[in-house]
Design an enzyme around this catalytic site. Structure first.
Site, PDB file in Angstrom:
ATOM      1  N   HIS A   1      -2.367   8.153  12.979  1.00 41.90           N
ATOM      2  CA  HIS A   1      -3.126   6.809  13.337  1.00 41.90           C
ATOM      3  C   HIS A   1      -4.202   6.870  14.024  1.00 41.90           C
ATOM      4  CE1 HIS A   1      -2.591   2.292  13.908  1.00 41.90           C
ATOM      5  NE2 HIS A   1      -3.777   2.498  14.241  1.00 41.90           N
TER       6      HIS A   1
ATOM      7  N   GLU B   1       0.760  -1.264  -0.110  1.00 41.67           N
ATOM      8  CA  GLU B   1      -0.027  -0.124  -0.051  1.00 41.67           C
ATOM      9  C   GLU B   1       0.914   1.291  -0.123  1.00 41.67           C
ATOM     10  OE1 GLU B   1      -2.369  -0.666   3.632  1.00 41.67           O
ATOM     11  OE2 GLU B   1      -1.032   0.483   4.762  1.00 41.67           O
TER      12      GLU B   1
ATOM     13  N   ASN C   1      -9.743  -4.520  13.138  1.00 43.70           N
ATOM     14  CA  ASN C   1      -9.344  -5.430  14.299  1.00 43.70           C
ATOM     15  C   ASN C   1     -10.517  -6.044  14.775  1.00 43.70           C
ATOM     16  OD1 ASN C   1      -6.150  -5.512  14.815  1.00 43.70           O
ATOM     17  ND2 ASN C   1      -6.740  -3.334  14.975  1.00 43.70           N
TER      18      ASN C   1
ATOM     19  N   ARG D   1     -11.089  -7.947  17.526  1.00 42.06           N
ATOM     20  CA  ARG D   1     -11.071  -8.477  19.161  1.00 42.06           C
ATOM     21  C   ARG D   1     -10.953  -7.203  19.696  1.00 42.06           C
ATOM     22  NH1 ARG D   1      -6.170  -6.295  19.851  1.00 42.06           N
ATOM     23  NH2 ARG D   1      -4.536  -6.310  17.934  1.00 42.06           N
TER      24      ARG D   1
ATOM     25  N   ARG E   1       0.851   2.967  28.165  1.00 37.44           N
ATOM     26  CA  ARG E   1       1.219   1.781  28.182  1.00 37.44           C
ATOM     27  C   ARG E   1       2.505   1.568  28.972  1.00 37.44           C
ATOM     28  NH1 ARG E   1      -0.204  -1.805  22.717  1.00 37.44           N
ATOM     29  NH2 ARG E   1      -2.164  -0.552  22.306  1.00 37.44           N
TER      30      ARG E   1
END
Length: 437
Positions: free
Chosen positions: A207, A199, A289, A291, A337
């Protein structure tokens, strides 16, 4: 509603799911490897079963052992969390075969959306703007021809899987041979599928991902967008919602196209559509996604909707009891995180507190963080009614968070939050390339 659920995961996400089940009055079964025998999720669950040695391939990735554990304990459903078996359509089909409910989308949907190249075509047909690209690349000659047509720079990406693996940037034809070989081999090792597609490399870019929930009758809602542009080696470090650069009109556009896309593929349960936002404010679909996302807590903090509980309810056949217009989008939520940079024993742990401060973790003083699994050891999440206050609250919470004995990235997170680019929201996927070495 289910009376017992097996949690087919470990660490902080297993703890998160078990706590949700407790609040819903549902008994839980934990599975664990020999290395995880003393972990918190094992202690919190009503029952626990060891399913193998430390290596994931001999425990958390052993579908037959997980199914056997569910059957022997009388569990009615399996929640896969994220990673491991969460995107494995064959595992979901095995659950169905043995009378177990897989808490996630149907196996057929998982197979459909696991092929990222095919997914892009389906989304394009549904009216979703997609990144210019090619179908599966079979060899280097085809890759060179496709790159000439698309225009350099391009990205080679694994058809299956995710997590930043199997991705290589190619800036000119001379890099193609090496990049194609590395991307294919990494994809084969990580996902058992060496197919890659190409791509256009959109740069600079943000993002942006959009969280949805959909029930069995097609009722679908959008829970807003998350800005996940602070990434290091394709791994997300900080997420916030709403994005500081997405306008109300753009947010409505994203909600509309994502709901249409989910309906087009008859999606059921929680899912996330991921986009790149270019410097002109245009969105380009990357992948979906299928999940629970690691960063789901920021959306929960903003909307006051428990995504894990709704995953369970939807899997049990419960319909959504709220509509799109009833979802509040007030304030800002940020997640950092916390990653271990090496294994070690937690000698001292202090978790920050205060209003709207949340730390999802499996740590406790005295435990040993094993070296066998993902580096994520906790997710620090804050909410405030303004973005400026949320940033200050997060910086204070990070300063208060103490994890002695396990090397970690707390100081790095503090540096990121203090940067001018994060402060004004202008950061993009180039952040680490430009700011943090």
């Amino acid at each position: 509603m289910f009376s017992k659920i097996l949690v087919a995961n470990r660490g902080e996400i297993a703890v998160r799911i078990i706590r949700a089940c407790k609040e819903m009055g549902i008994a839980t079964v934990a599975v664990y490897s020999q290395a995880d025998a003393d972990l918190l999720h094992v202690a919190l669950a009503d029952e626990s079963i060891c399913i193998g040695r430390a290596a994931s391939s001999e425990s958390y990735l052993c579908a037959d052992r997980i199914i056997s554990a569910a059957l022997v304990t009388g569990a009615q459903a399996v929640h896969p969390g994220y990673g491991f078996m969460s995107e494995n359509a064959e595992f979901a089909r095995m659950c169905e075969k043995h009378g177990l409910v897989f808490i996630g989308p149907q196996p057929e949907t998982m197979e459909l959306l696991s092929d990222k190249e095919r997914t892009k075509r389906l989304m394009q047909e549904a009216g979703v703007p997609v990144i210019p690209g090619s179908r599966v690349i079979k060899d280097q000659e085809t890759a060179l021809a496709a790159a000439e047509e698309i225009g350099y720079p391009v990205l080679l990406k694994a058809r299956s899987g995710g997590g930043g693996r199997g991705i290589r940037q190619v800036d000119h034809a001379g890099e193609m041979e090496h990049a194609f070989s590395v991307a294919s081999n990494e994809s084969r090792t990580a996902f058992g599928d060496d197919a890659v597609y190409m791509e256009k490399f959109i740069h600079p870019a943000k993002h942006i991902e959009v969280q949805i929930l959909a029930d069995e009758e097609g009722n679908t809602v959008c829970l807003g967008e998350r800005d996940c542009s602070i990434q290091k080696r394709n791994q997300k470090l900080i997420e916030e919602t709403p994005s500081p650069v997405v306008s109300a009109e753009q947010r409505d556009f994203l909600a509309d196209v994502c709901i249409k896309a989910a309906k087009a593929v008859k999606y059921v349960n929680a899912g996330t559509l991921e986009f790149l936002m270019d410097q002109n404010g245009e969105f380009h679909f990357m992948e979906m996604n299928i999940r629970l996302q690691v960063e789901h807590p920021v959306t929960e903090q903003l909307t006051n909707i428990d995504i894990v509980k709704w995953q369970i309810r939807i899997a049990a056949g419960v319909l959504l009891d709220f509509k799109q217009e009833e979802i509040p989008f007030i304030g800002t939520s940020i997640e950092c995180r916390i990653n271990a940079t090496a294994s070690g024993k937690v000698e001292f742990l202090h978790i920050p507190g205060g209003p709207f401060v949340r730390f999802d973790t499996f740590l406790f003083t005295g435990m040993v963080v094993p070296p066998h699994y993902d580096a994520l050891i906790g997710k620090l999440v804050v909410f405030a009614f303004t973005r400026g206050e949320a940033i200050r609250k997060m910086r204070a919470a990070l300063c208060e968070l103490v994890i002695e004995g396990v090397p970690n990235n707390i100081e790095e997170q503090i540096e990121i939050l203090a940067s001018p680019e994060f402060q004004d929201g202008s950061y993009n996927l180039d952040f680490f390339r430009n700011e943090v070495k």
